[in-house]
Design a protein around this motif. Structure first.
Motif, PDB file in Angstrom:
ATOM      1  N   GLY A   1       0.765  -1.238   0.000  1.00 57.49           N
ATOM      2  CA  GLY A   1       0.000   0.000   0.000  1.00 57.49           C
ATOM      3  C   GLY A   1       0.795   1.287   0.000  1.00 57.49           C
ATOM      4  O   GLY A   1       0.301   2.320  -0.473  1.00 57.49           O
ATOM      5  N   LEU A   2       2.020   1.279   0.515  1.00 56.11           N
ATOM      6  CA  LEU A   2       2.777   2.519   0.648  1.00 56.11           C
ATOM      7  C   LEU A   2       3.281   3.041  -0.690  1.00 56.11           C
ATOM      8  O   LEU A   2       3.626   2.266  -1.598  1.00 56.11           O
ATOM      9  N   HIS A   3       3.372   4.328  -0.772  1.00 57.29           N
ATOM     10  CA  HIS A   3       3.869   5.006  -1.963  1.00 57.29           C
ATOM     11  C   HIS A   3       5.312   4.609  -2.233  1.00 57.29           C
ATOM     12  O   HIS A   3       6.116   4.491  -1.306  1.00 57.29           O
ATOM     13  N   LYS A   4       5.634   4.402  -3.499  1.00 60.81           N
ATOM     14  CA  LYS A   4       6.968   3.911  -3.860  1.00 60.81           C
ATOM     15  C   LYS A   4       8.041   4.995  -3.779  1.00 60.81           C
ATOM     16  O   LYS A   4       9.212   4.727  -4.029  1.00 60.81           O
TER      17      LYS A   4
ATOM     18  N   LEU B   1       2.190  12.434  -1.916  1.00 60.34           N
ATOM     19  CA  LEU B   1       1.600  13.158  -3.042  1.00 60.34           C
ATOM     20  C   LEU B   1       1.774  14.661  -2.881  1.00 60.34           C
ATOM     21  O   LEU B   1       2.071  15.379  -3.847  1.00 60.34           O
ATOM     22  N   LYS B   2       1.615  15.131  -1.656  1.00 63.65           N
ATOM     23  CA  LYS B   2       1.771  16.561  -1.383  1.00 63.65           C
ATOM     24  C   LYS B   2       3.199  17.031  -1.678  1.00 63.65           C
ATOM     25  O   LYS B   2       3.416  18.133  -2.194  1.00 63.65           O
ATOM     26  N   LYS B   3       4.187  16.149  -1.377  1.00 64.02           N
ATOM     27  CA  LYS B   3       5.594  16.509  -1.569  1.00 64.02           C
ATOM     28  C   LYS B   3       6.095  16.162  -2.974  1.00 64.02           C
ATOM     29  O   LYS B   3       7.240  16.465  -3.326  1.00 64.02           O
TER      30      LYS B   3
ATOM     31  N   ILE C   1      -1.138   4.012   6.149  1.00 57.61           N
ATOM     32  CA  ILE C   1      -0.801   3.968   4.720  1.00 57.61           C
ATOM     33  C   ILE C   1      -1.414   5.163   3.990  1.00 57.61           C
ATOM     34  O   ILE C   1      -0.733   5.863   3.232  1.00 57.61           O
ATOM     35  N   ASP C   2      -2.685   5.404   4.223  1.00 61.36           N
ATOM     36  CA  ASP C   2      -3.368   6.511   3.552  1.00 61.36           C
ATOM     37  C   ASP C   2      -2.729   7.847   3.919  1.00 61.36           C
ATOM     38  O   ASP C   2      -2.521   8.713   3.045  1.00 61.36           O
ATOM     39  N   THR C   3      -2.375   8.028   5.186  1.00 64.20           N
ATOM     40  CA  THR C   3      -1.811   9.296   5.644  1.00 64.20           C
ATOM     41  C   THR C   3      -0.408   9.511   5.081  1.00 64.20           C
ATOM     42  O   THR C   3      -0.056  10.619   4.673  1.00 64.20           O
ATOM     43  N   VAL C   4       0.392   8.456   5.059  1.00 66.00           N
ATOM     44  CA  VAL C   4       1.730   8.550   4.463  1.00 66.00           C
ATOM     45  C   VAL C   4       1.624   8.876   2.984  1.00 66.00           C
ATOM     46  O   VAL C   4       2.350   9.734   2.458  1.00 66.00           O
ATOM     47  N   ASN C   5       0.734   8.209   2.289  1.00 70.19           N
ATOM     48  CA  ASN C   5       0.594   8.423   0.845  1.00 70.19           C
ATOM     49  C   ASN C   5       0.126   9.832   0.512  1.00 70.19           C
ATOM     50  O   ASN C   5       0.559  10.429  -0.491  1.00 70.19           O
ATOM     51  N   ARG C   6      -0.728  10.399   1.348  1.00 70.01           N
ATOM     52  CA  ARG C   6      -1.160  11.787   1.124  1.00 70.01           C
ATOM     53  C   ARG C   6       0.018  12.743   1.284  1.00 70.01           C
ATOM     54  O   ARG C   6       0.134  13.730   0.548  1.00 70.01           O
TER      55      ARG C   6
END
Length: 381
Positions: free
Chosen positions: A276-279, A377-379, A369-374
């Motif tokens: 789930g985590l952003h790559k 995306l923001k960065k 996971i959702d909070t890390v991914n947001r």
């Protein structure tokens, strides 16, 4: 059954802990209470039947001949070194990004810790860099199975045999981890475990153990932990008071029976992170030769401090393992004088540990996971 029990324990949706030991131990409460009652009624509180029972069970769990319960993980490393009869000034190789306890044990015995850089992919000691640090004074290498991943033991054991140096395993974070089917704590001549409450196999206080297949070393450590005495009031060596507490042994006997469930839950949480985590983050390395138990699930990013603050603002607690490498610690200024490691510094400056506790629910992991991914995306990661 245990995981269902955990999920029923209330926890505010806006507060995801990194570790909550009440939640971790709640499923075992009835067994703990029964064990305490039996302990109290027995009237034997030091080195009794429960210590012996746990030592036998833990030796079987680690697939070794002997386990010796001691007071804590630091003492376990000290006693491993003492049992090898090293002399003051002898050199012991240690990974440069370990927890400071590994190096404290070496220094407390008047031995010289020599830092070896880690593999940036695994965070464990780099076998390719060990031989260049061996001198005529080198007597041992302590390998640390960091974060719940075993070190690459094949080349390490080959180097040990080639140069005639001892291998000691620091298994404080690796209960149940394995390399090519062989368990942590079964490779070295003497191997140290911690059962600090946050470990995968955690007591309700300080506790530790040494594992070994050498009967002589096991006997030596049993003496050393008990004032240097094998027979009451007869002291053969200068020893310590470092005995595994009978009550903690009773609790550990219970927890050990549930280790498969504990490990499975942590591995399931890790699997959720992997999928789930952003790559844009550096995730732990996995490989078929390693069975990882994820005492810690660390990610790395140059935006570590910002990410940690973002998660905190969103009700998610994290940890940093560790913010300062050993050679930068004030206490190590003289002991590690002149030694440095750029790779360790990079790891310590970028690593962040996400919640992966036996007390964390899958719903909580999904929110992480959702909070890390947001954030990613923001960065624009």
């Amino acid at each position: 059954m245990i995981l269902k029990t955990i999920s029923m324990i209330p926890m505010p949706d806006t507060n995801i802990p990194y570790e909550n030991l009440r939640r971790v131990n709640e499923p075992f409460r009835e067994e703990y209470e029964q064990a305490f009652s039996e302990f109290l009624d027995a009237g034997w509180y030091i080195l009794g039947k429960k210590v012996s029972e746990f030592e036998e069970a833990f030796a079987n769990y680690c697939s070794v001949q002997h386990a010796v319960g001691v007071a804590n993980g630091l003492d376990a490393i000290v006693l491993c070194l003492r049992a090898l009869n090293l002399q003051a000034g002898d050199e012991v190789l240690v990974p440069s990004n370990t927890y400071i306890a590994t190096i404290l044990a070496v220094a407390q015995l008047g031995l010289k810790p020599v830092l070896v850089s880690p593999d940036i992919a695994t965070y464990n000691i780099n076998p390719d860099l060990i031989e260049e640090k061996i001198t005529s004074r080198t007597r041992a290498v302590i390998v640390v199975h960091l974060y719940g991943k075993c070190c690459n033991m094949e080349p390490i054991l080959a180097i040990s045999n080639k140069h005639g140096i001892h291998v000691i395993e620091d298994c404080a974070q690796a209960h149940g981890a394995s390399f090519k089917g062989k368990l942590a704590g079964s490779f070295g001549v003497a191997n140290a475990f911690s059962f600090y409450p946050t470990k995968n196999l955690g007591a309700l206080g300080d506790a530790g153990a040494v594992t070994t297949n050498d009967a002589g070393i096991a006997a030596q450590i049993r003496m050393l932990r008990n004032y240097g005495s094998a027979k009451k009031y007869y002291n053969e060596v200068v020893g310590y008071n470092s005995r595994l507490d009978e009550l903690q042994a009773a609790f550990l006997c219970i927890k050990l029976k549930h280790m498969d469930a504990i490990t499975a839950h942590k591995r399931r949480c890790a699997d959720m992170y992997f999928h789930g985590l952003h790559k844009g983050l550096v995730l732990p390395q996995v490989h078929k030769d390693y069975y990882d138990v994820f005492h810690i699930f660390n990610v790395r990013t140059s935006h570590r401090d910002e990410l940690r603050q973002w998660l905190l603002e969103n009700g998610i607690a994290t940890e940093i393992h560790y913010p300062v490498p050993p050679h930068r610690q004030v206490a190590m200024a003289e002991i590690l004088s002149g030694q440095s490691c750029a790779i360790a510094e990079e790891i310590h400056a970028t690593t962040l540990s996400l919640p992966v506790s036996f007390g964390n629910t899958e719903t909580e992991i999904e929110k992480v996971i959702d909070t890390v991914n947001r954030f990613c995306l923001k960065k624009g990661l």
